[in-house]
Design a protein around this motif. Sequence first.
Motif, PDB file in Angstrom:
ATOM      1  N   GLY A   1     -12.759  -1.667   1.043  1.00 48.79           N
ATOM      2  CA  GLY A   1     -13.042  -1.030  -0.405  1.00 48.79           C
ATOM      3  C   GLY A   1     -13.631   0.163  -0.175  1.00 48.79           C
TER       4      GLY A   1
ATOM      5  N   TRP B   1     -11.612   1.224  -8.420  1.00 49.47           N
ATOM      6  CA  TRP B   1     -11.567   1.773  -6.858  1.00 49.47           C
ATOM      7  C   TRP B   1     -11.534   0.441  -5.607  1.00 49.47           C
ATOM      8  CZ3 TRP B   1     -15.261   0.070  -3.371  1.00 49.47           C
ATOM      9  CH2 TRP B   1     -16.681  -0.281  -3.971  1.00 49.47           C
TER      10      TRP B   1
ATOM     11  N   TYR C   1     -11.660   7.759  -4.375  1.00 45.27           N
ATOM     12  CA  TYR C   1     -12.019   7.999  -5.527  1.00 45.27           C
ATOM     13  C   TYR C   1     -12.904   9.038  -5.943  1.00 45.27           C
ATOM     14  CZ  TYR C   1     -14.029   6.367 -10.198  1.00 45.27           C
ATOM     15  OH  TYR C   1     -14.350   6.409 -11.300  1.00 45.27           O
TER      16      TYR C   1
ATOM     17  N   GLU D   1     -11.447   3.217  -0.442  1.00 44.15           N
ATOM     18  CA  GLU D   1     -10.929   3.743  -1.560  1.00 44.15           C
ATOM     19  C   GLU D   1     -11.940   4.392  -2.273  1.00 44.15           C
ATOM     20  OE1 GLU D   1      -7.553   4.130  -3.661  1.00 44.15           O
ATOM     21  OE2 GLU D   1      -7.763   3.861  -1.607  1.00 44.15           O
TER      22      GLU D   1
ATOM     23  N   PRO E   1       0.036  -3.890  -6.761  1.00 42.20           N
ATOM     24  CA  PRO E   1      -0.015  -5.222  -7.098  1.00 42.20           C
ATOM     25  C   PRO E   1       1.073  -5.768  -6.544  1.00 42.20           C
ATOM     26  CG  PRO E   1      -0.796  -3.965  -9.018  1.00 42.20           C
ATOM     27  CD  PRO E   1      -0.276  -2.989  -8.089  1.00 42.20           C
TER      28      PRO E   1
ATOM     29  N   VAL F   1       0.628  -1.257  -0.089  1.00 42.95           N
ATOM     30  CA  VAL F   1       0.155   0.132   0.027  1.00 42.95           C
ATOM     31  C   VAL F   1       0.989   1.294   0.065  1.00 42.95           C
ATOM     32  CG1 VAL F   1      -0.149   0.092   2.656  1.00 42.95           C
ATOM     33  CG2 VAL F   1      -1.907   1.149   1.294  1.00 42.95           C
TER      34      VAL F   1
ATOM     35  N   GLN G   1      -5.249   8.224  -7.559  1.00 42.42           N
ATOM     36  CA  GLN G   1      -4.625   7.233  -7.744  1.00 42.42           C
ATOM     37  C   GLN G   1      -4.853   6.038  -6.661  1.00 42.42           C
ATOM     38  OE1 GLN G   1      -0.236   8.273  -8.439  1.00 42.42           O
ATOM     39  NE2 GLN G   1      -0.784   7.971 -10.523  1.00 42.42           N
ATOM     40  N   PRO G   2      -5.041   4.838  -6.996  1.00 41.49           N
ATOM     41  CA  PRO G   2      -5.416   3.696  -5.710  1.00 41.49           C
ATOM     42  C   PRO G   2      -4.162   3.722  -4.918  1.00 41.49           C
ATOM     43  CG  PRO G   2      -4.890   2.584  -7.790  1.00 41.49           C
ATOM     44  CD  PRO G   2      -5.144   4.100  -8.128  1.00 41.49           C
TER      45      PRO G   2
ATOM     46  N   GLY H   1      -9.947  -2.330  -6.701  1.00 38.13           N
ATOM     47  CA  GLY H   1      -8.881  -2.937  -7.194  1.00 38.13           C
ATOM     48  C   GLY H   1      -8.841  -4.367  -7.409  1.00 38.13           C
ATOM     49  N   TYR H   2      -9.864  -4.788  -7.698  1.00 38.28           N
ATOM     50  CA  TYR H   2     -10.185  -6.517  -8.267  1.00 38.28           C
ATOM     51  C   TYR H   2     -11.397  -6.318  -9.288  1.00 38.28           C
ATOM     52  CZ  TYR H   2     -10.742 -11.497  -7.665  1.00 38.28           C
ATOM     53  OH  TYR H   2     -10.706 -12.808  -7.937  1.00 38.28           O
TER      54      TYR H   2
ATOM     55  N   TRP I   1      -3.526   0.840  -3.235  1.00 37.15           N
ATOM     56  CA  TRP I   1      -3.015  -0.569  -3.534  1.00 37.15           C
ATOM     57  C   TRP I   1      -2.108  -0.709  -4.412  1.00 37.15           C
ATOM     58  CZ3 TRP I   1      -4.477  -2.393   1.016  1.00 37.15           C
ATOM     59  CH2 TRP I   1      -5.696  -1.575   1.583  1.00 37.15           C
TER      60      TRP I   1
ATOM     61  N   SER J   1     -14.236  -1.830 -10.454  1.00 35.68           N
ATOM     62  CA  SER J   1     -13.074  -2.637 -10.410  1.00 35.68           C
ATOM     63  C   SER J   1     -12.107  -1.650 -10.281  1.00 35.68           C
ATOM     64  CB  SER J   1     -12.877  -3.127 -11.988  1.00 35.68           C
ATOM     65  OG  SER J   1     -13.938  -4.104 -12.163  1.00 35.68           O
TER      66      SER J   1
END
Length: 279
Positions: free
Chosen positions: A258, A175, A265, A261, A277, A9, A272-273, A177-178, A275, A173
């Motif tokens: 979630g 905000w 958002y 975020e 990857p 993060v 920018q997120p 992150g999936y 999280w 998807s």
Amino acid sequence: MTEPMTIAVRLAAPVARVHQALTDPTELRIWLAEHVEVDLPKRYEFWGRYTPEGDAPHQRLLHVDDDGLSFTWLLDGEETTTEITLRPDGPDATVLHLSQTHFDFNDVINGTSIRGVLQTYWALATANLGAYLEGSPLLPKTDFTSTDFRLEMFINAPADKVWESLTDSEQVSAWFGYPIGIEPWVGGRYAMGGLDQGHAAKIVDLEPGRRMSVDWEAPGVTTWELAESDGKTRLTFVQSGFDEQNPPYAAWAGFVSGFAELRRYHEIPNWQPIWIPTN
């Protein structure tokens, strides 16, 4: 042994400031746990209702330095290990990397071990750490002594914009992150992982612009409800209809993390997120 679970993060504070928030007991009681005792380099303990198996402290400090810390954590009879490392991301930001051993995703699905909550527990904790460092309101911590799954939060955006970001697959998807695929009508699918290959829950109630309910079967029904006031949106989120002898704490913590975020958002320019990857 399973591979360690990892989270990365980006936090809006320099390394020294993040390190302070991770090790100062007063600050830890704000964003992490109900009870905290820290005496570096000998002791790092947290417990209480917001901690899995939080009846007493179950941590043992292994290492601490300016770049992070690690500790063991006895959970469901297994001594797990948590490791947190910090690295600078420019002069005013930090990337926090967290790993946790003895996490098995099957425990999320079947609920056989409290260790199944670890991924979403840490996701919510680090999201709240990020909010704390940014000066934003914290999201509710998961109360592991309760089965009352309800939150209310305010987002500084009109309700129609928030509704769109809750029902449009591309925005959700982004905000969350999936990948999430949504068919926004009663009987439509709400698929974690996307409509092509994800696990599909069913939308069972929908009032456009105001309310949506999704049936996840064993984890219960999640309901989002929006109301607008003075250009802001009140989001009420409830999870119900689950087996109270086996509460879906992992799912609840994931949804709540979630929403941290989701708020960013809408409220942060050039969002920018947080999280990063890890795969």
